[in-house]
Design a protein around this motif. Sequence first.
Motif, PDB file in Angstrom:
ATOM      1  N   GLN A   5      49.175  44.338  45.957  1.00 50.81           N
ATOM      2  CA  GLN A   5      48.042  43.312  46.167  1.00 50.81           C
ATOM      3  C   GLN A   5      47.949  42.998  44.413  1.00 50.81           C
ATOM      4  O   GLN A   5      47.691  41.708  44.273  1.00 50.81           O
ATOM      5  CB  GLN A   5      46.714  43.922  46.389  1.00 50.81           C
ATOM      6  CG  GLN A   5      45.466  43.223  46.462  1.00 50.81           C
ATOM      7  CD  GLN A   5      45.787  41.687  47.298  1.00 50.81           C
ATOM      8  OE1 GLN A   5      45.968  41.758  48.564  1.00 50.81           O
ATOM      9  NE2 GLN A   5      45.705  40.516  46.600  1.00 50.81           N
ATOM     10  N   ASP A  29      48.280  39.105  43.196  1.00 47.05           N
ATOM     11  CA  ASP A  29      47.127  38.484  42.503  1.00 47.05           C
ATOM     12  C   ASP A  29      47.696  37.933  40.971  1.00 47.05           C
ATOM     13  O   ASP A  29      47.241  36.744  40.662  1.00 47.05           O
ATOM     14  CB  ASP A  29      46.097  39.526  42.237  1.00 47.05           C
ATOM     15  CG  ASP A  29      45.029  39.958  43.246  1.00 47.05           C
ATOM     16  OD1 ASP A  29      45.133  39.046  44.266  1.00 47.05           O
ATOM     17  OD2 ASP A  29      44.307  40.811  43.183  1.00 47.05           O
ATOM     18  N   ARG A  59      42.624  41.008  34.408  1.00 48.08           N
ATOM     19  CA  ARG A  59      43.294  41.468  35.648  1.00 48.08           C
ATOM     20  C   ARG A  59      44.264  42.489  35.743  1.00 48.08           C
ATOM     21  O   ARG A  59      44.554  43.401  36.186  1.00 48.08           O
ATOM     22  CB  ARG A  59      43.887  40.071  36.590  1.00 48.08           C
ATOM     23  CG  ARG A  59      44.544  40.344  37.690  1.00 48.08           C
ATOM     24  CD  ARG A  59      43.230  40.982  38.742  1.00 48.08           C
ATOM     25  NE  ARG A  59      43.841  41.437  40.102  1.00 48.08           N
ATOM     26  CZ  ARG A  59      44.404  42.553  40.506  1.00 48.08           C
ATOM     27  NH1 ARG A  59      44.487  43.479  39.206  1.00 48.08           N
ATOM     28  NH2 ARG A  59      44.496  43.135  41.314  1.00 48.08           N
TER      29      ARG A  59
END
Length: 225
Positions: free
Chosen positions: A121, A125, A152
Motif C-alpha cells: 500500500q 500511494d 508520506r
Amino acid sequence: MTVTQSVSGTVADAIEEDIRARHLPAGCRIGTKTELLQQFNVAPATLNEALRILRERRIVIVKPGPKGGIFVADQPPLARLALEIVDLKSQRKIDVNNAVEVLDGLDTQVMHDAVRCRTDQDVADLNAMREPLISQWHTPASEELNWQLHRRIADITPNLMLRSFYQNLVDYILAEGSDPTLGVNGFVPDSDDRLKIHLALIDVIADRADDRVDAVLHDHRMVKA
C-alpha cells in the motif's frame, strides 16, 4: 461553567508561558495560592482548576504546608524538549534553514526505514504521487507536492519519534512560506534533475534497494558535503 473553564484555562496558559519565558528550572517556587489569586484576580475555584490543568500537563506541583506553594515540576525529557522548541520558535531563533539541515540528517534513517518496512500500500500511494509530481513540477504547486512526498515517506517508519520530528519539521517549513531555494546559490528546486531525484526516492523504496539509499540522498542534498 463554560466561562469558569475558559478563565482557568487562560490562567493555566499564562502561568505556563511565564515559566517558559523566564526559563524557570524544576523545583523553582512560583508562589503561593494566595499570591497567585492576587496576581490573576480570580476566584479560588478558578485558580484550583488552573492548577489542576497544569498538574495534568506536568508543569507544576503543589506542596502543602508552611514552606509549600506552587513549584515548577521536574518534567520528562520529551516534555522539556517540546517546550524548548516552542520557546525557540517564539523567539524566532529557528529559521527554515535550520529545519532543512535537521531534515537532511534525518533523511538517511527515514529512507532506510522506508525501504525496509514499506508495504504494498505504501508503494501504491507513492506511485500515485508520480503523475502529479511530473505534471506540476514546473508550477508553484511543486514545492507542496515535494513536501507531501517527504511526509508520506516518513509515514512508513515504525519509529514514532522520528516520524513526529520529521513531519513536524516539514509542516514548519511549509507554514513559514520560505523561499524554495533557501538562499542556496545556483539551486533550482523545480529543475528536471530535482524531479528525477524525487522520482528516484520512490524507485528506491519500491525496489527495496537499500544499497542505493545513500547515493540518492547525496544527490538529494542541496549542498553536498
